[in-house]
Design an enzyme around this catalytic site. Structure first.
Site, mmCIF file in Angstrom:
data_model
loop_
_atom_site.group_PDB
_atom_site.id
_atom_site.type_symbol
_atom_site.label_atom_id
_atom_site.label_comp_id
_atom_site.label_asym_id
_atom_site.label_seq_id
_atom_site.Cartn_x
_atom_site.Cartn_y
_atom_site.Cartn_z
ATOM 1 C CE LYS A 138 1.187 4.472 -1.168
ATOM 2 N NZ LYS A 138 1.152 2.987 -0.208
ATOM 3 C CG ASP A 158 7.255 5.861 -7.169
ATOM 4 O OD1 ASP A 158 7.865 4.947 -6.629
ATOM 5 O OD2 ASP A 158 6.409 5.951 -6.856
ATOM 6 C CE1 TYR A 181 7.514 -0.150 -0.625
ATOM 7 C CE2 TYR A 181 8.685 -1.158 -0.438
ATOM 8 C CZ TYR A 181 8.102 -1.080 -0.630
ATOM 9 O OH TYR A 181 6.849 -2.496 -0.742
HETATM 10 P P1 KE4 Z 1 2.181 -0.840 -3.809
HETATM 11 O O1 KE4 Z 1 2.708 -2.008 -4.710
HETATM 12 O O2 KE4 Z 1 2.428 -0.869 -2.195
HETATM 13 O O3 KE4 Z 1 0.851 -0.637 -4.428
HETATM 14 O O4 KE4 Z 1 3.113 0.346 -4.404
HETATM 15 C C1 KE4 Z 1 4.592 0.430 -3.627
HETATM 16 C C2 KE4 Z 1 5.049 2.026 -3.422
HETATM 17 C C3 KE4 Z 1 5.835 2.485 -4.290
HETATM 18 N N1 KE4 Z 1 6.166 4.147 -4.405
HETATM 19 C C4 KE4 Z 1 6.264 4.590 -3.720
HETATM 20 C C5 KE4 Z 1 6.543 6.041 -3.445
HETATM 21 C C6 KE4 Z 1 5.193 3.864 -2.577
HETATM 22 O O5 KE4 Z 1 5.215 4.460 -1.122
HETATM 23 C C7 KE4 Z 1 4.433 2.720 -2.329
HETATM 24 C C8 KE4 Z 1 3.954 1.694 -1.464
HETATM 25 N N2 KE4 Z 1 4.335 2.773 0.321
HETATM 26 C C9 KE4 Z 1 3.977 1.646 0.760
HETATM 27 C C10 KE4 Z 1 4.098 2.852 2.157
HETATM 28 N N3 KE4 Z 1 5.108 3.381 2.524
HETATM 29 C C11 KE4 Z 1 3.058 1.085 0.733
HETATM 30 C C12 KE4 Z 1 2.911 0.086 2.524
HETATM 31 C C13 KE4 Z 1 3.032 -1.188 2.572
HETATM 32 O O6 KE4 Z 1 4.040 -1.030 1.986
HETATM 33 O O7 KE4 Z 1 2.013 -2.742 2.816
#
Ligand code: KE4
Length: 432
Positions: free
Chosen positions: A265, A237, A144
């Site tokens: 994060k 990532d 993801y």
């Molecule tokens: P954001 O756009 O949510 O800040 O980041 C996206 C993202 C990109 N790359 C990795 C490896 C990530 O884990 C994430 C976001 N992670 C999720 C939880 N696994 C965010 C939680 C959510 O979607 O509410």
């Protein structure tokens, strides 16, 4: 029966917000029941709208590496707040944060700040395509990288949780250049890259969005070599792994340097900060230095960069954080091994640094197919039991559990005692 405040709030939320939440994975869709509405959090604890207290292992999905409401972060934001909340002009704190990130993360020579991990990855993809002149890119099944269209192809995290790894609305045109193979399958990667048509490989150097799945020995090194052989950019990532195992992230932990890194994060200390960066010759292509457009009204926001620069600042002053996190992490390593040995439960525990996952399956677990074969139902029953015992885990089997500098060995002991009770109950129900 009296409705709880969380229930009342959830009812109200669903009237105005799709699914009652502003991010799908919060919705308890995979575990049943309904989400807690959090009123406040401090250290390793959070309190819901009904005053119930929990030990928190979600940590806002990663940002809370040193615990909620940490004095260093609150003080930095309070100080910034007095001077205004946004200017749309460059500020000193952006320089401080960018400089710290480039000093701490081994592969970063330059970095652009944005507002989320999604912005970081979508910008990094555009940059990789511009730099290589190629259009296709490779990601991993269950990986993801935020909700940018090109990445919502066999995606993990909330997309997998809700069973929409290929989201409607993502057009064939925006998905046609996305190549997918299984995590840890280096041969499949090499076959894709041999075409010479792949702009970049996007990889979570420790997968965290199909649950925590570490790279097999040699996998990351193999990606680096395959990208070098074929003129493909390697993009780590590290939105989740950044600062999680060492200050320099997975790239420092494993000693493999990518061409580009995406972050989020932790680097915002809980406020919205994303970043992408890497080799200067690549980053110099980003507007206005170069032609690759990328922008954001609130990018480098003064409150967010206040929290963001306070976090690596505190971490640099407290290197003992990682000694503490490793000591905390060894406890579930040993605890779940003992539980599995003593009871024979079909469970697999993975952990690297301060992120881990408990899978309900014998293992070995190495990629999305082996994750998918584990029991989501048993996870849901375990999650619900742990919540009732006061432990707040991510409400999905495709997420990670996060330790923080605020957790204590005593809290981890209590967590493991509750886990053994709940695993026993879940196993008894299943075998009844
Ligand atoms: P954001 O756009 O949510 O800040 O980041 C996206 C993202 C990109 N790359 C990795 C490896 C990530 O884990 C994430 C976001 N992670 C999720 C939880 N696994 C965010 C939680 C959510 O979607 O509410």
């Amino acid at each position: 029966m009296r409705t709880t405040r969380s229930e009342q709030l959830f009812d109200a939320a669903r009237a105005f917000i799709p699914g009652g939440v502003n991010s799908p994975v919060r919705a308890f869709g995979k575990v049943g029941g309904q989400p807690l509405f959090v009123a406040r959090a401090e250290g390793s604890h959070l309190w819901d709208a009904d005053g119930n207290e929990y030990i928190d292992f979600v940590g806002s999905w990663g940002p809370m590496l040193i615990g909620h409401a940490h004095p260093a972060i609150l003080e930095a934001v309070r100080e910034a707040l007095e001077h205004g909340t946004s200017f749309g002009a460059p500020t000193e704190r952006e320089v401080t944060l960018a400089e710290r990130l480039c000093r701490i993360v081994p592969s970063l020579e330059m970095v652009r700040l944005c507002n989320s991990g999604t912005e970081a990855t979508m910008s990094a993809l555009r940059l990789a395509r511009a730099y290589t002149g190629r259009e296709a890119f490779l990601k991993f099944r269950g990986g993801y990288h935020g909700h940018g269209d090109a990445f919502l192809v066999e995606a993990g995290s909330g997309a997998a949780t809700l069973g929409v790894p290929n989201s409607p609305g993502v057009t064939e045109g925006s998905a046609k250049d996305t190549r997918v193979c299984d995590y840890n399958d280096l041969e499949a990667v090499e076959a894709h890259l041999a075409s010479g048509e792949i702009a970049a490989v996007f990889v979570e150097p420790v997968a965290g969005n199909m649950g925590c799945v570490p790279p097999l020995p040699g996998f990351l090194e193999g990606l680096r070599a395959a990208c070098d052989r074929t003129g493909t950019l390697l993009v780590f990532d590290e939105v989740m792994t950044g600062f999680r195992m060492t200050a320099g992230g997975a790239q420092q932990h494993f000693g493999v340097l990518p061409d580009l890194t995406t972050l989020g994060k932790v680097i915002g200390g809980g406020l919205p900060v994303g970043a992408f960066g890497g080799r200067r010759e690549i980053m110099e292509m980003v507007a206005p230095a170069g032609p690759v457009y990328q922008a954001g009204t609130l990018s480098g926001n003064p409150l967010a960069t206040a929290a963001g620069s306070a976090m690596p600042g505190w971490i640099e002053e407290h290197p003992e954080l990682y000694t503490h996190l490793e000591a905390l992490g060894v406890q579930p390593d040993e605890g779940f091994a003992r539980i599995r040995e003593a009871h024979g439960f079909p469970i697999t525990w993975h952990r690297i640094g301060s992120m881990g996952s408990l899978f309900f399956g014998e293992g070995p677990i190495r990629d999305w197919p082996t994750v998918e074969a584990t029991s989501a139902d048993r996870f849901a029953a375990f999650f619900t039991g742990m919540l009732e015992e006061g432990f707040y885990l991510a409400p999905s089997p495709y997420e990670a559990l996060f330790l923080s500098g605020a957790h204590t060995t005593e809290e981890i002991d209590r967590f493991l005692q509750a886990a053994e009770r709940q695993l026993t109950r879940v196993h008894a129900e299943v075998t009844a």
